[in-house]
Design an enzyme around this catalytic site. Structure first.
Site, PDB file in Angstrom:
ATOM      1  N   TYR A 167       8.084   1.102  -7.883  1.00 57.99           N
ATOM      2  CA  TYR A 167       7.170  -0.035  -7.777  1.00 57.99           C
ATOM      3  C   TYR A 167       6.911  -0.357  -9.540  1.00 57.99           C
ATOM      4  CZ  TYR A 167       7.144   1.162  -2.898  1.00 57.99           C
ATOM      5  OH  TYR A 167       7.485   1.221  -1.625  1.00 57.99           O
ATOM      6  N   GLU A 188       0.791  -1.235  -0.167  1.00 53.53           N
ATOM      7  CA  GLU A 188       0.053  -0.055  -0.114  1.00 53.53           C
ATOM      8  C   GLU A 188       0.920   1.133   0.168  1.00 53.53           C
ATOM      9  OE1 GLU A 188      -3.302   0.015   0.505  1.00 53.53           O
ATOM     10  OE2 GLU A 188      -3.959  -1.994   1.135  1.00 53.53           O
TER      11      GLU A 188
HETATM   12  C1  LIG Z   1      11.197   5.499  -2.584  1.00 50.41           C
HETATM   13  C2  LIG Z   1      12.581   5.324  -2.297  1.00 50.41           C
HETATM   14  C3  LIG Z   1      12.962   4.202  -1.254  1.00 50.41           C
HETATM   15  C4  LIG Z   1      13.444   5.232  -3.627  1.00 50.41           C
HETATM   16  O1  LIG Z   1      14.825   4.963  -3.286  1.00 50.41           O
HETATM   17  P1  LIG Z   1      16.050   5.272  -4.183  1.00 50.41           P
HETATM   18  O2  LIG Z   1      17.204   4.479  -3.880  1.00 50.41           O
HETATM   19  O3  LIG Z   1      15.972   6.768  -4.619  1.00 50.41           O
HETATM   20  O4  LIG Z   1      15.449   4.543  -5.602  1.00 50.41           O
HETATM   21  P2  LIG Z   1      16.480   4.202  -6.817  1.00 50.41           P
HETATM   22  O5  LIG Z   1      17.533   4.910  -6.962  1.00 50.41           O
HETATM   23  O6  LIG Z   1      16.678   2.642  -6.808  1.00 50.41           O
HETATM   24  O7  LIG Z   1      15.271   4.220  -8.110  1.00 50.41           O
HETATM   25  C5  LIG Z   1      15.026   3.328  -8.853  1.00 50.41           C
HETATM   26  C6  LIG Z   1      13.972   3.582  -9.830  1.00 50.41           C
HETATM   27  O8  LIG Z   1      12.787   4.140  -9.171  1.00 50.41           O
HETATM   28  C7  LIG Z   1      12.320   5.444  -9.915  1.00 50.41           C
HETATM   29  N1  LIG Z   1      12.233   6.637  -8.793  1.00 50.41           N
HETATM   30  C8  LIG Z   1      12.891   6.491  -7.436  1.00 50.41           C
HETATM   31  N2  LIG Z   1      12.359   7.429  -7.043  1.00 50.41           N
HETATM   32  C9  LIG Z   1      11.954   8.155  -7.765  1.00 50.41           C
HETATM   33  C10 LIG Z   1      11.314   9.540  -7.585  1.00 50.41           C
HETATM   34  N3  LIG Z   1      11.675  10.197  -6.603  1.00 50.41           N
HETATM   35  N4  LIG Z   1      10.663  10.080  -8.692  1.00 50.41           N
HETATM   36  C11 LIG Z   1      10.741   9.411 -10.023  1.00 50.41           C
HETATM   37  N5  LIG Z   1      10.999   7.970 -10.004  1.00 50.41           N
HETATM   38  C12 LIG Z   1      12.049   7.592  -9.072  1.00 50.41           C
HETATM   39  C13 LIG Z   1      13.039   5.436 -10.942  1.00 50.41           C
HETATM   40  O9  LIG Z   1      12.522   5.029 -12.165  1.00 50.41           O
HETATM   41  C14 LIG Z   1      14.489   4.871 -10.684  1.00 50.41           C
HETATM   42  O10 LIG Z   1      14.861   4.329 -12.018  1.00 50.41           O
HETATM   43  P3  LIG Z   1      16.038   5.055 -12.804  1.00 50.41           P
HETATM   44  O11 LIG Z   1      17.389   5.323 -12.089  1.00 50.41           O
HETATM   45  O12 LIG Z   1      16.307   4.139 -13.874  1.00 50.41           O
HETATM   46  O13 LIG Z   1      15.382   6.498 -13.042  1.00 50.41           O
HETATM   47  C15 LIG Z   1      13.130   6.734  -1.455  1.00 50.41           C
HETATM   48  O14 LIG Z   1      12.657   7.607  -2.410  1.00 50.41           O
HETATM   49  C16 LIG Z   1      12.584   6.993  -0.261  1.00 50.41           C
HETATM   50  O15 LIG Z   1      13.140   6.579   0.881  1.00 50.41           O
HETATM   51  N6  LIG Z   1      11.655   7.657  -0.067  1.00 50.41           N
HETATM   52  C17 LIG Z   1      10.989   8.118   1.253  1.00 50.41           C
HETATM   53  C18 LIG Z   1      10.328   6.795   1.961  1.00 50.41           C
HETATM   54  C19 LIG Z   1       8.987   6.326   1.272  1.00 50.41           C
HETATM   55  O16 LIG Z   1       8.048   7.059   1.033  1.00 50.41           O
HETATM   56  N7  LIG Z   1       9.096   5.058   1.007  1.00 50.41           N
HETATM   57  C20 LIG Z   1       7.993   4.413   0.022  1.00 50.41           C
HETATM   58  C21 LIG Z   1       6.636   3.863   0.987  1.00 50.41           C
HETATM   59  S1  LIG Z   1       7.397   3.004   2.275  1.00 50.41           S
END
Ligand SMILES: CC(C)(COP(=O)(O)OP(=O)(O)OC[C@H]1O[C@@H](n2cnc3c(N)ncnc32)[C@H](O)[C@@H]1OP(=O)(O)O)[C@@H](O)C(=O)NCCC(=O)NCCS
Length: 159
Positions: free
Chosen positions: A125, A114
């Site tokens: 995702y 979720e």
């Molecule tokens: C979501 C989260 C875990 C992603 O971590 P991350 O290490 O930055 O993600 P990645 O570098 O592995 O990204 C992989 C892919 O996801 C997508 N993506 C990740 N963050 C994104 C963003 N802010 N906007 C757009 N695309 C995004 C991209 O497609 C990326 O692929 P690309 O490198 O080919 O463009 C991080 O932003 C986070 O900690 N957010 C706050 C906590 C949260 O809300 N977690 C989710 C709910 S529990």
């Protein structure tokens, strides 16, 4: 991908793992949405059978974590977070893919989650193969009292 990044998996309560997770937790979640868990919440879920925690570390520094709970052959991604300074470098995707691998090893065939409808994590995702299932209007309440819709996603991971 970051050289020397390593992943550690915990299936039981580990004091050091809880502390490292809380360090990332407090930095990663925007307080507006009230999505960060407290230490007692985290410790409580780690005591439940079928839960596992994966922590990504560079040397001893925790950079991100994934928390998954399973029941029989299904599991739920409860939390995924990466420290803000380390985002956009593949750590989130690495944690997610590793969670699929761990789940498969446990005989799990699907993963659900979720997420707040306005959360950018949805890009990750969808890129990873999750499919939209349905919307839950007003499912989350932010710290400001505002309600936010949740979207649920699912992926088949069995092979
Ligand atoms: C979501 C989260 C875990 C992603 O971590 P991350 O290490 O930055 O993600 P990645 O570098 O592995 O990204 C992989 C892919 O996801 C997508 N993506 C990740 N963050 C994104 C963003 N802010 N906007 C757009 N695309 C995004 C991209 O497609 C990326 O692929 P690309 O490198 O080919 O463009 C991080 O932003 C986070 O900690 N957010 C706050 C906590 C949260 O809300 N977690 C989710 C709910 S529990």
């Amino acid at each position: 991908m970051i050289p020397n990044l390593h992943l550690d998996i915990y299936e039981d309560t580990d004091r050091n793992a809880l502390a490292d997770t809380m360090e990332v937790m407090s930095a990663a979640f925007d307080p507006v949405f009230g999505e960060a868990w407290t230490l007692p919440q985290l410790a409580g879920v780690m005591m439940m059978p079928g839960t596992w925690l994966t922590i990504a570390r560079l040397d001893a520094t925790p950079l991100g974590f994934a928390l998954v709970r399973s029941v029989l052959d299904e599991c739920e991604l409860l939390l995924l977070a990466v420290a803000p300074l380390w985002r956009g470098r593949g750590i989130g995707e690495t944690l997610l893919r590793n969670s699929f691998i761990t789940a498969r090893r446990k005989g799990i065939i699907s993963m659900n989650l979720e997420v707040r409808a306005s959360n950018n994590a949805i890009h990750l995702y969808e890129k990873s193969g999750f499919e939209y299932v349905h919307r839950r209007p007003g499912y989350y309440r932010g710290n400001d009292g505002q309600l936010y819709d949740a979207l649920s996603f699912r992926i088949d991971i069995g092979m």
